[in-house]
Structures are given as C-alpha cells and as structure tokens.
Design a protein around this motif. Structure first.
Motif, PDB file in Angstrom:
ATOM      1  N   LYS A 789       9.209   5.988 -15.261  1.00  0.00           N
ATOM      2  CA  LYS A 789       8.534   5.385 -14.113  1.00  0.00           C
ATOM      3  C   LYS A 789       8.932   3.939 -13.878  1.00  0.00           C
ATOM      4  O   LYS A 789       8.835   3.422 -12.752  1.00  0.00           O
ATOM      5  CB  LYS A 789       7.020   5.470 -14.303  1.00  0.00           C
ATOM      6  CG  LYS A 789       6.514   4.725 -15.531  1.00  0.00           C
ATOM      7  CD  LYS A 789       5.020   4.879 -15.728  1.00  0.00           C
ATOM      8  CE  LYS A 789       4.537   4.147 -16.985  1.00  0.00           C
ATOM      9  NZ  LYS A 789       3.074   4.297 -17.196  1.00  0.00           N
ATOM     10  N   LEU A 790       9.385   3.250 -14.963  1.00  0.00           N
ATOM     11  CA  LEU A 790       9.778   1.853 -14.816  1.00  0.00           C
ATOM     12  C   LEU A 790      11.280   1.681 -14.590  1.00  0.00           C
ATOM     13  O   LEU A 790      11.707   0.616 -14.144  1.00  0.00           O
ATOM     14  CB  LEU A 790       9.350   1.051 -16.056  1.00  0.00           C
ATOM     15  CG  LEU A 790       7.846   0.974 -16.322  1.00  0.00           C
ATOM     16  CD1 LEU A 790       7.578   0.183 -17.604  1.00  0.00           C
ATOM     17  CD2 LEU A 790       7.116   0.344 -15.143  1.00  0.00           C
ATOM     18  N   ALA A 791      12.043   2.688 -14.930  1.00  0.00           N
ATOM     19  CA  ALA A 791      13.508   2.594 -14.804  1.00  0.00           C
ATOM     20  C   ALA A 791      13.921   3.003 -13.397  1.00  0.00           C
ATOM     21  O   ALA A 791      14.524   4.059 -13.171  1.00  0.00           O
ATOM     22  CB  ALA A 791      14.179   3.472 -15.848  1.00  0.00           C
ATOM     23  N   VAL A 792      13.572   2.181 -12.438  1.00  0.00           N
ATOM     24  CA  VAL A 792      13.862   2.461 -11.032  1.00  0.00           C
ATOM     25  C   VAL A 792      14.457   1.220 -10.387  1.00  0.00           C
ATOM     26  O   VAL A 792      14.391   0.117 -10.945  1.00  0.00           O
ATOM     27  CB  VAL A 792      12.597   2.896 -10.271  1.00  0.00           C
ATOM     28  CG1 VAL A 792      12.093   4.228 -10.785  1.00  0.00           C
ATOM     29  CG2 VAL A 792      11.507   1.834 -10.385  1.00  0.00           C
ATOM     30  N   SER A 793      15.031   1.402  -9.210  1.00  0.00           N
ATOM     31  CA  SER A 793      15.621   0.289  -8.465  1.00  0.00           C
ATOM     32  C   SER A 793      15.263   0.428  -7.000  1.00  0.00           C
ATOM     33  O   SER A 793      14.663   1.435  -6.574  1.00  0.00           O
ATOM     34  CB  SER A 793      17.148   0.278  -8.644  1.00  0.00           C
ATOM     35  OG  SER A 793      17.512   0.126  -9.993  1.00  0.00           O
ATOM     36  N   THR A 794      15.654  -0.579  -6.227  1.00  0.00           N
ATOM     37  CA  THR A 794      15.415  -0.564  -4.785  1.00  0.00           C
ATOM     38  C   THR A 794      16.738  -0.496  -4.044  1.00  0.00           C
ATOM     39  O   THR A 794      17.813  -0.716  -4.624  1.00  0.00           O
ATOM     40  CB  THR A 794      14.667  -1.830  -4.350  1.00  0.00           C
ATOM     41  OG1 THR A 794      15.538  -2.967  -4.565  1.00  0.00           O
ATOM     42  CG2 THR A 794      13.388  -2.010  -5.141  1.00  0.00           C
ATOM     43  N   LEU A 795      16.668  -0.193  -2.763  1.00  0.00           N
ATOM     44  CA  LEU A 795      17.885  -0.198  -1.955  1.00  0.00           C
ATOM     45  C   LEU A 795      18.544  -1.566  -1.963  1.00  0.00           C
ATOM     46  O   LEU A 795      19.777  -1.677  -1.980  1.00  0.00           O
ATOM     47  CB  LEU A 795      17.548   0.210  -0.520  1.00  0.00           C
ATOM     48  CG  LEU A 795      17.185   1.694  -0.303  1.00  0.00           C
ATOM     49  CD1 LEU A 795      16.661   1.904   1.115  1.00  0.00           C
ATOM     50  CD2 LEU A 795      18.387   2.587  -0.571  1.00  0.00           C
ATOM     51  N   GLU A 796      17.707  -2.612  -1.993  1.00  0.00           N
ATOM     52  CA  GLU A 796      18.250  -3.975  -2.000  1.00  0.00           C
ATOM     53  C   GLU A 796      19.041  -4.260  -3.279  1.00  0.00           C
ATOM     54  O   GLU A 796      19.982  -5.061  -3.274  1.00  0.00           O
ATOM     55  CB  GLU A 796      17.117  -4.991  -1.846  1.00  0.00           C
ATOM     56  CG  GLU A 796      16.466  -5.024  -0.467  1.00  0.00           C
ATOM     57  CD  GLU A 796      15.566  -3.815  -0.205  1.00  0.00           C
ATOM     58  OE1 GLU A 796      15.315  -3.506   0.975  1.00  0.00           O
ATOM     59  OE2 GLU A 796      15.112  -3.175  -1.204  1.00  0.00           O
ATOM     60  N   ASP A 797      18.657  -3.620  -4.385  1.00  0.00           N
ATOM     61  CA  ASP A 797      19.406  -3.808  -5.630  1.00  0.00           C
ATOM     62  C   ASP A 797      20.827  -3.279  -5.510  1.00  0.00           C
ATOM     63  O   ASP A 797      21.743  -3.769  -6.178  1.00  0.00           O
ATOM     64  CB  ASP A 797      18.707  -3.087  -6.789  1.00  0.00           C
ATOM     65  CG  ASP A 797      17.372  -3.704  -7.138  1.00  0.00           C
ATOM     66  OD1 ASP A 797      17.212  -4.927  -6.948  1.00  0.00           O
ATOM     67  OD2 ASP A 797      16.479  -2.963  -7.611  1.00  0.00           O
ATOM     68  N   LEU A 798      21.021  -2.281  -4.653  1.00  0.00           N
ATOM     69  CA  LEU A 798      22.356  -1.724  -4.465  1.00  0.00           C
ATOM     70  C   LEU A 798      23.128  -2.471  -3.384  1.00  0.00           C
ATOM     71  O   LEU A 798      24.331  -2.698  -3.518  1.00  0.00           O
ATOM     72  CB  LEU A 798      22.270  -0.240  -4.074  1.00  0.00           C
ATOM     73  CG  LEU A 798      22.177   0.791  -5.202  1.00  0.00           C
ATOM     74  CD1 LEU A 798      21.022   0.514  -6.141  1.00  0.00           C
ATOM     75  CD2 LEU A 798      22.098   2.207  -4.625  1.00  0.00           C
ATOM     76  N   THR A 799      22.435  -2.869  -2.324  1.00  0.00           N
ATOM     77  CA  THR A 799      23.135  -3.501  -1.205  1.00  0.00           C
ATOM     78  C   THR A 799      23.392  -4.977  -1.416  1.00  0.00           C
ATOM     79  O   THR A 799      24.284  -5.545  -0.773  1.00  0.00           O
ATOM     80  CB  THR A 799      22.329  -3.319   0.096  1.00  0.00           C
ATOM     81  OG1 THR A 799      21.032  -3.922  -0.062  1.00  0.00           O
ATOM     82  CG2 THR A 799      22.168  -1.851   0.427  1.00  0.00           C
ATOM     83  N   GLY A 800      22.650  -5.600  -2.319  1.00  0.00           N
ATOM     84  CA  GLY A 800      22.833  -7.038  -2.492  1.00  0.00           C
ATOM     85  C   GLY A 800      23.030  -7.474  -3.926  1.00  0.00           C
ATOM     86  O   GLY A 800      23.119  -8.666  -4.212  1.00  0.00           O
ATOM     87  N   GLY A 801      23.116  -6.542  -4.852  1.00  0.00           N
ATOM     88  CA  GLY A 801      23.183  -6.918  -6.254  1.00  0.00           C
ATOM     89  C   GLY A 801      24.580  -6.832  -6.838  1.00  0.00           C
ATOM     90  O   GLY A 801      25.586  -6.707  -6.145  1.00  0.00           O
ATOM     91  N   HIS A 802      24.611  -6.902  -8.163  1.00  0.00           N
ATOM     92  CA  HIS A 802      25.848  -6.769  -8.928  1.00  0.00           C
ATOM     93  C   HIS A 802      25.462  -6.354 -10.352  1.00  0.00           C
ATOM     94  O   HIS A 802      24.282  -6.370 -10.708  1.00  0.00           O
ATOM     95  CB  HIS A 802      26.625  -8.085  -8.949  1.00  0.00           C
ATOM     96  CG  HIS A 802      25.890  -9.197  -9.627  1.00  0.00           C
ATOM     97  ND1 HIS A 802      24.940  -9.976  -8.972  1.00  0.00           N
ATOM     98  CD2 HIS A 802      25.925  -9.663 -10.908  1.00  0.00           C
ATOM     99  CE1 HIS A 802      24.437 -10.855  -9.819  1.00  0.00           C
ATOM    100  NE2 HIS A 802      25.014 -10.693 -10.997  1.00  0.00           N
ATOM    101  N   PHE A 803      26.451  -5.981 -11.148  1.00  0.00           N
ATOM    102  CA  PHE A 803      26.142  -5.634 -12.533  1.00  0.00           C
ATOM    103  C   PHE A 803      25.791  -6.897 -13.307  1.00  0.00           C
ATOM    104  O   PHE A 803      26.510  -7.891 -13.260  1.00  0.00           O
ATOM    105  CB  PHE A 803      27.315  -4.926 -13.194  1.00  0.00           C
ATOM    106  CG  PHE A 803      27.047  -4.570 -14.639  1.00  0.00           C
ATOM    107  CD1 PHE A 803      26.223  -3.494 -14.946  1.00  0.00           C
ATOM    108  CD2 PHE A 803      27.580  -5.319 -15.675  1.00  0.00           C
ATOM    109  CE1 PHE A 803      25.940  -3.172 -16.272  1.00  0.00           C
ATOM    110  CE2 PHE A 803      27.308  -4.998 -17.003  1.00  0.00           C
ATOM    111  CZ  PHE A 803      26.484  -3.921 -17.301  1.00  0.00           C
ATOM    112  N   GLN A 804      24.675  -6.830 -14.031  1.00  0.00           N
ATOM    113  CA  GLN A 804      24.213  -7.973 -14.822  1.00  0.00           C
ATOM    114  C   GLN A 804      24.447  -7.697 -16.304  1.00  0.00           C
ATOM    115  O   GLN A 804      23.908  -6.750 -16.857  1.00  0.00           O
ATOM    116  CB  GLN A 804      22.717  -8.209 -14.591  1.00  0.00           C
ATOM    117  CG  GLN A 804      22.355  -8.447 -13.132  1.00  0.00           C
ATOM    118  CD  GLN A 804      20.858  -8.563 -12.944  1.00  0.00           C
ATOM    119  OE1 GLN A 804      20.239  -9.562 -13.350  1.00  0.00           O
ATOM    120  NE2 GLN A 804      20.263  -7.546 -12.339  1.00  0.00           N
TER     121      GLN A 804
END
Length: 941
Positions: A789-804
């Motif tokens: 339930k906690l291991a989720v992301s948002t669309l913004e994490d894909l469209t504006g993020g990068h690998f950390q």
C-alpha cells in the motif's frame, strides 16, 4: 564337439521347433517392448547389443508378399519366387536397415583403431543369409539408386557407405522426410569422397598451415602454453569448407564459439589474425583494448574479420571465451539470434552459429544440454547450429576413458534433439570435407542442429608442458608412432600423382616464410568489409556512470501508451482477474489511483519502444510475471492464442520480444548476455523466478557479466531482475545473494540497485538505454512490494522525476532533533517506516539507498549533512550479517562519517543459510531486526 553343439542347438529355447514362437515374440517386442515379459525384454535388448533401432519385420515381409501377388511387382518377375524368397528378401531389407542404423559402430573412422567389437547383427548370418545367397539378386529399395543387386554387391556398397571413414547416425530422427533426405545424400555418394586435384592441393595446403603454425610456435616460444591442435588438424579444412559453403548460400556472418584447444590455430589460419600480432602476445608486447585493465590469456581472446571467398566476403566472429569451455555455447547463440533479429525476416539464412567442442566437455557439461534444448524454442532458436567436436578421445589427463562418460559416444547428448551425427576419421581429409558440406546443407535445409564428430587424437598433453604418457602409456605409445594427418595426405597425393614430393615440401617452406615475415596466412581479408556494425559500441566507451539521461516523459505520451496497452483485438477475452488489473491501470493513467509496480514497469517498456528502442525480456514466467504483476502477455480465455500489447503501440515502434524461457538459468542467462553484447540499443532483461536461483548461472555472472569488459573490452547493458525480500518463504526464496554481486563490484563494472517504488523502476529501466552508458544492471526487484500500500507513485513521479540513488526521509521531522540515522535498502524500509510511525519516534530518520554500486558518495554525504546533531548511524538489512550489503559496503559508510558519529549494524546474525524455513521464526526475526534498527537492541537470531 560338433555333435554336442548340434544337440545344444536342438535343445535350446532359441532354436529348433521354437523358432517361429521366438520370431513372433520378437515381433511383439519390436512393436512394443512392454508387451513381453521382462526376461524376454532383457534377452532381446542383449541381442540388439544396445542398438535399439530395429524395426518390426512383419510389415516388411507382408509388403514383399503383396508385391509378389501383383503382376507388375518386381518380385513377381523373379523366376522361382517362393515364400522362402520373400523371407530372404525381408532379411536383406533388415540387413540394409541395420547398416543404416548401426554401420557407424564398425566404421573405419578412428585413427587409433577400433576399440569395440562389431555387433552380431551386422553379420548376414544373423538374418539367415549365407554364402549361397551372396550371388542372388535382391531388391535394394533406394540403396544408391539401383533397384536390384546381388547380395554381395549390396553388402559391399553398404560397407563403403556406412563403414568407411564416416560413421553416420541419423536413423533416430523421427521425421521420415528428414531421414530420407539423409539416406539419399549418403547413399548417392556411395562412399566416393574423392576431390578434384585442385581441391586436393588446397586441402593439403590447409593441413600444412594447421601443422605449420604449431611447429613454428613450438620452436619459437619453447615451453609456452598454446593448447595445440596437433592430432586434430582437420578442423582447419572443416572450417574453411564451411566458410566457402556459407558464401555460396548467401550467408553473410558466421559466429564461432570454441574453447582453448586449437584456438590460436583457428585465429591465424581461418580468421586471418596477423601472426606478428600473435607473436607480440607471446612476447608480452600487445596493446590493451579500450576498457581493458586485466586482459586475458591469448588462447581466450576473440577476433573478427571479413574473409574473401570466390563468391564474396563473409564476416567471421570468434567469441571471447573463459576457461569454462562450453559456457560459450549459449553466449554465441544469443549473439547469433541478435544478429538474425537485426537482419530481419531472412536472418536465419544470413547468420549461422558454429560451435567447436571437446569430446569430454560435450558429454560432461550440463550447459551443452541446456543450449541444445533451447535450439528449437521460439525465444532462443537460431536456425540450427553446426557443432564440431574435436574428439581427442581423452579428457584432460583422465587415465581411463570409461570414467569420462556413461554413453557410447561423446555426442549421444545430441540425440535429445534428434540431430544427425557424422563420426568422421580425422586422418581422412576428403571425408572431412564431405561431411562439412553435408552438415552445412542439412543446417540450411532444415534449420536444425547437426554434429560433426571429428575423431582424432591429442598428439601432446593437455598443455605443452604436460606428459600424457604418465596416465595414458598405451595410447601415447600408439600416437607417437603415427604419421601426422598432413604427412599421410601428402603421401597419398604423391602416390596418386596429384602432386610431386617437391611441391609438398615447398608448401611447408612457403608457409614458414610467411610466418617469419608476419604475413596474414589465411584466405585474403576483404578490403570491402561487409559488416557495418563494428563501431556501434564506440559511443559508449570511456563514459562515466554519472552520465546524464533525461528519463522523464510527457503526460500525453504516457497516456497514449497506456491507452494502446489496454486495447485488445475483437473477441479477445482475458481472465477476470487480469481484466481487473487492466481496469485499475486505466484508472492509474487517469490519475484516479496511485501507480503500482506493474503499471510503471510496463510504461517504461512502452515509452522506450515509442522512442524506437527495442525490448527483449526472457525468464521463467516473465509474460505474466512470477508474482503475477506484469501481464505483458495476455491469453485469450476462448481459444489458444496470446496477445502482446507492447507489440501494437505504433507502426514505427521498436521491436518487443517477450518469451517465457525453458527451466534454465545458465543457458538462458548466457544467451541473453550474448544478445546484449550485440545489440546496444535493446533493453535486454533476464528475470529470475526467484533471485536466489541466479546462482545456477554463477559462471555466466562471474566470467562474462562482471568481468567481460575488464578482460576483453566487451560492453553490455544486460539487466538482471532478481526478486528479493524476506517474506518467510525460506532459504531459497529470499535473498537473491546480494553480497555476491557487491563482491564482484570494481572499476565501475556493474550497477547494483534496489528500487523501492514504481517510479524508481520506471526511471531505472529507461536510464539503462537513454543515457550513453552500457554496463550490466543488477536489480534487487521486489515481491511483496509489487502490491504494498505504501510502495506506490504518482503520474508526476514519472513525468517529472528521475532515478534517485538515495531517497531521504519522507516524513516531516525536525532535522535538529535527529540523533539516529537509519540507512537501508529494499523491502525492510517499509517495515521500518511503519514501525517508526507507529511509535512516533522523532529522533530517528530513515533513508533508502537505491543504488549500492557505484556508491553515490556525494549524495550520501549530502543526506547526512541535513542532521547537525547526529550521533549514530545504523545500517539495517534483512539478510544475515555475513550476507547482504553490510560487509561489502560498510567501508563506504565509514569513510564518510565524522568521528563523532557511531556506526552500527542491525540485522540478522551470521548464518550459513540465507533465511529460516518456518514462517513463525521469520516473523520473530523480522520484528527483532526492526526493533534493533530503531531502538538499538540486538536483533538476535
């Protein structure tokens, strides 16, 4: 004495009045061995002497009887036709069949002489045929294209065809058309293997080269290992004939895999490596290739060239190979499949693999079976491989060949895929050339594997410093009295008047002069190379792991890919559970649900494909995913068909190949390594069913993936997805052996990552292709986190993020109050986070390291610097202390901590096994690990 023997025969159950009963019983046995008593089965097997191929006789007898009743039948025209003559004709048919089945057992194809007695069923008397029958004419079937011959000539022809220098095994092949093709090719030749004089001179020249390079190296570099080809020089005519034949058949590329025996000979005399360059390597003066730091011994090195032939150039590649002999097999197959995929629809016609084996390793190493078993599967077929076994009749220094294997031949493993095997005498170069042509024709006709068993010997020991007579005194007494293959053939041609003795001697002197001058001694190298991919890797050399790469994607592109992934063909009905997954993914793309792992992973593939990269994923159950999260391959519930949405995104997209593999680790991973070293712009992924199972392919990991660049300069971008995480599933389903990969890390050779969110896997997979950096990527991928339930992301994490590489604290905690910094990786992070929140601890922060190697030093220091009052740094892991990342990574932690910060370990105590096997014990241990990290108590066992 004779009368006693007669009485025995009359009283024996196998003679006299019982003969018809025995014949009937034997007929039943041939049709179905289980239909007779075990005692009779055992006796009949003994009569067959292990052949096992005899066909029932009654259909043959019945067929001849039928022909006899027809006026137009051939037998009806035989004067004095009787029931006895039908039986005789049936006996002749059985004899012919037995020569096809078992002639190889008495073939004159061993330079050291035959060691097995001839089977009794090769004797005409076994079939009731005697001397008075020898001049009787019998129907021959299709033997050599002649309808009828006297029995004496039939037997003479059979011996010439099946018992000369070539012993042929092909009657085990189930397909009738294939058997008939081979029968026609073998019997139309009628054992006549003679070459025209020009070809004979050329073959002698090749043998002169094969022998000459060994003599030269022995004299020039005394005592140095070279693993010579001496005794097996006919390998050079085999390879030369294959190259010629390939050129005439439109083959553009040949990829060769072989171990060290004869490798230097092949490099110089076949691939055209400069002798001067080889001599520099012996002298220790060779220059290193880009990326190479350790290098490797000369008899492991690869090479490529474009060789001119009368019908055009052919590109040859000899793969780099470690000392692990047959492990190169799947690597070559993977490289060939990649080249074929690149070539398109005619790929299997234009690129072929050739694998050269040793006899002991071919029968002794399991990777051979794995590779053979892949040969006709959808995901791994390469259109047939030509196998050449350099059959030295001895493995290493084994003192008794009976200890080398349990099979009659070293090649018997090939019968599992019904490959024809040609056992050829290495001292008969003309027979060698014949089977080379035949093997290539078979491969090109049927697109299946074929084996040339080059029966020869090893003139020297395992290496040039070894004394083989110490363990094989009788064998080497015989070998030392043998003339070389080149000398035998030269004497034959001189005796036939094909060449003069002076010409043969001149060949030797001319070759030695060319070596002295360092000239290329193979066929000429092409001045117009046909291979256009030589420089495709240059873009990736000398790149740093910090090389940038923008992995974000626009929301429009993301939603387009999602929409295309959800479209199904008309009438395609998926399982209700899969339909629910698809419905959820539709909501995720709309922003109505958080993104889970399956959605993000599939979006990584889809967006790369839209950018015209290629994607290839293999492993056991990868279509749906072992843990039922991927669903990249959908199955129609109404009929037997599948649909791969990733292949239907756009008409100009990249190629998407997803194959569930056979139950193999070493073979499949070796194949994917070979594929990835050939295709830099393909995302090549191998997923283990459980990460722990990857140790079944440890040789591939150790010898190729982690060290291929430092030894040979070979780059690759292969991705290993290794499901990891302690969920109480026992010792073989938990750890993925993270410590082993970290132990292999040096010189920025591989990447080891532990992503914990859907967005992280999205950016990590995209980063693997988008940035100009090609190193293997080892991913500790999740199991329970796929739906956490906690291991989720948002669309913004894909469209504006990068690998950390490091993800810091996610909750609002006052940095000045923090005294305890817990660093971890993988699933344990969520256990720690939930426990910390439940206890409302304000002095503890939790960070995740998502890339353990190359270690992100600057990011790590920046994360620590956020907390000015830090007193203790804790590394927390699920694995036992002697496993996981602790021992391989703690120096990175220590080197970047100030003296005032204490460092401690929280995790399971050292253990011989990766995990406990009882769920209750696991729960207790996991609770103790979390408490130790948060509070400082000992985790215990």
């Amino acid at each position: 004495m004779a009368s006693l023997l007669e009485k025995f025969r009359e009283s024996s159950s196998l003679y006299g009045s019982n003969a018809w009963f025995i014949e009937d019983l034997y007929e039943r046995y041939l049709k179905d061995p289980e239909a007779v008593d075990p005692d009779w089965r055992q006796r009949f097997r003994a009569m067959q002497n292990g052949g096992g191929y005899e066909t029932p006789h009654s259909p043959i007898v019945e067929r001849f009887a039928e022909l006899a009743l027809k006026s137009q039948g051939r037998l009806a025209q035989i004067q004095g036709f009787t029931e006895e003559s039908v039986k005789k004709q049936a006996a002749v048919a059985r004899l012919i069949n037995h020569y096809r089945v078992r002639g190889h057992q008495i073939a004159n194809n061993n330079p050291l002489g035959k060691t097995l007695p001839p089977p009794p069923d090769m004797d005409p008397a076994y079939y009731g045929l005697a001397e008075p029958d020898m001049d009787t004419w019998f129907d021959t079937g299709i033997l050599h294209g002649v309808d009828r011959l006297p029995l004496r000539e039939i037997i003479a022809n059979l011996k010439e065809i099946y018992c000369g220098s070539i012993g042929s095994e092909y009657m085990h092949i189930a397909d009738t058309a294939t058997r008939r093709w081979l029968i026609s090719r073998m019997e139309n030749a009628k054992g006549n293997l003679t070459l025209d004089p020009e070809k004979q001179r050329w073959v002698l020249k090749l043998l002169t080269a094969a022998e000459g390079i060994e003599v030269y190296l022995h004299n020039k570099f005394v005592g140095q290992k070279r693993f010579s080809l001496e005794g097996g020089e006919s390998l050079i005519p085999i390879l030369d004939e294959l190259i010629l034949g390939c050129s005439t058949k439109g083959v553009n590329e040949i990829v060769i895999g072989m171990a060290h025996r004869g490798r230097l000979n092949v490099l110089v005399n076949i691939l055209g490596k400069s002798p001067a360059l080889l001599f520099d390597e012996f002298a220790g003066h060779s220059a290193a290739s880009p990326g190479v730091s350790t290098g490797d011994v000369k008899y492991h090195m690869g090479f490529s060239s474009d060789i001119d032939t009368p019908t055009g150039p052919v590109h040859l590649t000899l793969a780099f190979n470690p000392s692990h002999l047959e492990i190169i097999n799947p690597v070559v197959e993977g490289s060939v499949r990649a080249r074929q995929d690149r070539a398109g629809i005619d790929g299997k016609e234009s690129v072929i693999p050739v694998l050269i084996h040793g006899d002991a390793s071919f029968s002794g190493q399991g990777i051979v079976m794995e590779t053979l078993n892949m040969s006709q599967t959808r995901g791994f077929a390469a259109g047939g491989t030509i196998h050449v076994v350099i059959n030295n009749q001895i493995g290493f220094t084994i003192s008794d060949p009976r200890d080398a294997r349990s099979t009659l031949y070293c090649t018997d493993i090939a019968s599992m895929i019904q490959a024809p095997v040609f056992h050829v005498n290495g001292d008969d170069p003309e027979a060698v050339v014949f089977v080379s042509k035949l093997a290539l024709d078979y491969r090109m006709t049927f697109k299946k594997d074929v084996v040339i068993d080059l029966i020869c010997y090893r003139r020297l020991g395992h290496n040039e410093a070894d004394e083989p007579a110490a363990t094989q005194p009788m064998m080497y007494k015989k070998i030392r009295n043998l003339k070389t293959t080149r000398r035998l053939y030269a004497e034959k041609l001189i005796a036939e008047g094909v060449i003069a003795a002076e010409e043969a001697a001149a060949m030797v002197n001319d070759y030695q002069k060319m070596l002295d001058q360092g000239q290329v001694v193979s066929r000429p190298l092409s001045q117009n190379p046909v291979y256009t991919y030589t420089h495709q890797w240059n873009h990736f050399h000398d790149r740093q792991w910090e090389a940038p790469g923008d992995t974000a994607i626009s929301l429009d592109r993301l939603r387009y890919c999602s929409d295309r992934m959800l479209r199904l063909p008309a009438g395609f009905e998926i399982h209700p559970r899969v339909a629910k997954v698809m419905d959820n993914r539709r909501k995720m793309a709309a922003g109505a649900l958080p993104l889970d792992w399956g959605f993000a992973e599939n979006m990584a593939y889809a967006t790369l494909l839209m950018e015209k990269y290629h994607v290839r994923i293999t492993g056991q159950d990868v279509g749906r995913g072992t843990f039922v999260h991927r669903h990249a391959v959908l199955h129609n519930q109404l009929k037997n068909e599948e649909y791969i949405p990733l292949q239907h995104l756009d008409k100009d997209q990249g190629r998407a190949d997803i194959y569930d593999s056979l139950l193999s680790e070493a073979g499949v991973l070796g194949f994917e390594y070979g594929y990835s070293t050939t295709m830099p712009n393909t995302l090549v992924i191998w997923e283990a069913q459980f990460g722990d199972f990857a140790n079944g392919a440890q040789v591939v990991i150790d010898q190729f993936i982690s060290s291929g660049e430092t030894k040979w300069g070979r780059l690759c971008g292969l991705v290993l997805l290794l499901p990891h995480g302690y969920e109480g599933q026992g010792p073989e389903h938990s750890s993925a052996r993270l410590e082993r990969y970290l132990q292999l890390c040096a010189e920025h050779n591989i990447q080891v990552c532990t992503p914990t969110t859907p967005a992280q896997i999205f950016h990590l997979l995209r980063r693997q292709l988008i940035r100009p950096y090609r190193k293997p990527l080892i991913v500790m991928s999740p199991k329970s986190l796929l739906r956490h339930k906690l291991a989720v992301s948002t669309l913004e994490d894909l469209t504006g993020g990068h690998f950390q590489s490091i993800i810091g604290e996610v909750d609002e905690i006052n940095p000045k109050k923090v005294t305890r910094f817990v660093l971890c990786g993988g699933k344990v992070y969520y256990d720690l986070l939930e426990a910390r929140r439940e206890a409302d601890l304000k002095h503890v922060v939790i960070a995740r390291i998502e890339q353990l190697y190359p270690f992100p030093t600057e990011l790590f220091k920046a994360e620590l610097a956020k907390y000015p009052n830090l007193e203790e740094f804790v590394w927390c892991q699920e694995e036992p202390k002697n496993q996981g990342a602790w021992y391989q990574s703690n120096h990175h932690f220590r080197d970047n901590l100030t003296p005032s910060i204490r460092m401690s370990y929280s995790g399971r105590e050292a253990s011989a096994a990766p995990a406990v096997g009882h769920f209750h014990d696991h729960i207790q241990q996991q609770k103790a690990v979390v408490e130790s990290a948060l509070y400082g108590h000992s985790a215990g066992k």
